[in-house]
Design a protein around this motif. Sequence first.
Motif, short mmCIF file in Angstrom:
data_model
loop_
_atom_site.label_atom_id
_atom_site.label_comp_id
_atom_site.label_asym_id
_atom_site.label_seq_id
_atom_site.Cartn_x
_atom_site.Cartn_y
_atom_site.Cartn_z
N VAL A 85 -14.47 27.45 24.45
CA VAL A 85 -14.99 26.09 24.55
C VAL A 85 -14.70 25.60 25.97
O VAL A 85 -13.61 25.82 26.49
CB VAL A 85 -14.31 25.15 23.53
CG1 VAL A 85 -14.82 23.73 23.68
CG2 VAL A 85 -14.53 25.67 22.12
N ALA A 86 -15.69 24.96 26.58
CA ALA A 86 -15.51 24.46 27.95
C ALA A 86 -15.82 22.98 28.03
O ALA A 86 -16.68 22.47 27.31
CB ALA A 86 -16.40 25.22 28.92
N GLU A 87 -15.13 22.31 28.93
CA GLU A 87 -15.43 20.93 29.28
C GLU A 87 -16.13 21.00 30.63
O GLU A 87 -15.59 21.58 31.58
CB GLU A 87 -14.14 20.11 29.36
CG GLU A 87 -14.38 18.64 29.51
CD GLU A 87 -13.13 17.85 29.24
OE1 GLU A 87 -12.22 17.89 30.10
OE2 GLU A 87 -13.05 17.21 28.18
N VAL A 88 -17.33 20.43 30.69
CA VAL A 88 -18.19 20.58 31.87
C VAL A 88 -18.59 19.20 32.40
O VAL A 88 -19.05 18.35 31.63
CB VAL A 88 -19.45 21.40 31.52
CG1 VAL A 88 -20.43 21.44 32.69
CG2 VAL A 88 -19.06 22.80 31.08
N ARG A 89 -18.42 19.00 33.71
CA ARG A 89 -18.97 17.79 34.34
C ARG A 89 -20.40 18.13 34.75
O ARG A 89 -20.63 18.99 35.60
CB ARG A 89 -18.19 17.35 35.57
CG ARG A 89 -18.88 16.12 36.23
CD ARG A 89 -18.06 15.37 37.22
NE ARG A 89 -16.75 14.97 36.79
CZ ARG A 89 -16.49 13.89 36.01
NH1 ARG A 89 -17.47 13.14 35.58
NH2 ARG A 89 -15.24 13.60 35.69
N LEU A 90 -21.35 17.46 34.11
CA LEU A 90 -22.76 17.67 34.45
C LEU A 90 -23.03 17.16 35.86
O LEU A 90 -22.39 16.21 36.32
CB LEU A 90 -23.67 16.94 33.46
CG LEU A 90 -23.59 17.39 32.00
CD1 LEU A 90 -24.52 16.53 31.14
CD2 LEU A 90 -23.93 18.86 31.87
N ASP A 91 -24.00 17.74 36.52
CA ASP A 91 -24.39 17.28 37.86
C ASP A 91 -24.80 15.81 37.82
O ASP A 91 -24.62 15.10 38.81
CB ASP A 91 -25.53 18.14 38.41
CG ASP A 91 -25.10 19.57 38.70
OD1 ASP A 91 -23.87 19.84 38.76
OD2 ASP A 91 -25.99 20.42 38.85
N ALA A 92 -25.30 15.35 36.67
CA ALA A 92 -25.71 13.95 36.51
C ALA A 92 -24.53 13.01 36.29
O ALA A 92 -24.70 11.80 36.29
CB ALA A 92 -26.70 13.82 35.35
N GLY A 93 -23.31 13.56 36.07
CA GLY A 93 -22.13 12.73 35.95
C GLY A 93 -21.31 12.85 34.69
O GLY A 93 -20.10 13.02 34.76
N PRO A 94 -21.92 12.72 33.50
CA PRO A 94 -21.11 12.77 32.27
C PRO A 94 -20.39 14.10 32.07
O PRO A 94 -20.83 15.14 32.56
CB PRO A 94 -22.13 12.55 31.15
CG PRO A 94 -23.27 11.87 31.80
CD PRO A 94 -23.31 12.41 33.21
N VAL A 95 -19.30 14.04 31.30
CA VAL A 95 -18.55 15.24 30.92
C VAL A 95 -18.88 15.56 29.47
O VAL A 95 -18.88 14.68 28.61
CB VAL A 95 -17.03 15.01 31.08
CG1 VAL A 95 -16.24 16.20 30.58
CG2 VAL A 95 -16.70 14.73 32.54
N VAL A 96 -19.20 16.84 29.21
CA VAL A 96 -19.56 17.29 27.86
C VAL A 96 -18.72 18.51 27.50
O VAL A 96 -18.18 19.18 28.38
CB VAL A 96 -21.06 17.63 27.75
CG1 VAL A 96 -21.92 16.41 28.05
CG2 VAL A 96 -21.44 18.77 28.66
#
Length: 136
Positions: A85-96
Amino acid sequence: MPTDETTSRIEKPSLSGWDVHERPFFKGVRCPACQEVAFPPQHYGCECCGNSELADIELAAQGVVLGSSQVHIHAQPERAVPFTVAEVRLDAGPVVRALLDVEHEAGDWYGRRVHGVLRQREQEPAVLEFRFGVTA
């Protein structure tokens, strides 16, 4: 990817989809007053300024891994372990958070670029799950 009774469908259509080029994206909202971008989409008000007029947007499923964890024991037998499982900061800003599409490969994924992929669910091949693939 059009869907009907014989084709695949996306697992959580309220959170993600695919564009005309069959690239996965997340569904989010943008505040026209302060330009804040949020995921998951909600229309109660801007998380930053409180504005209630939020616009639905598509967020490119691309970003950078902030952290990850490999799971070795899972309560649901449908999901084969280990998985990551990864936590990713999208280029658009939010973290998913989402699964990394790395099979059983352990590793330090911090700082790695990732992109969205859709994979058939093991127990239901007609259902597509969203995952992040590591960009080469």
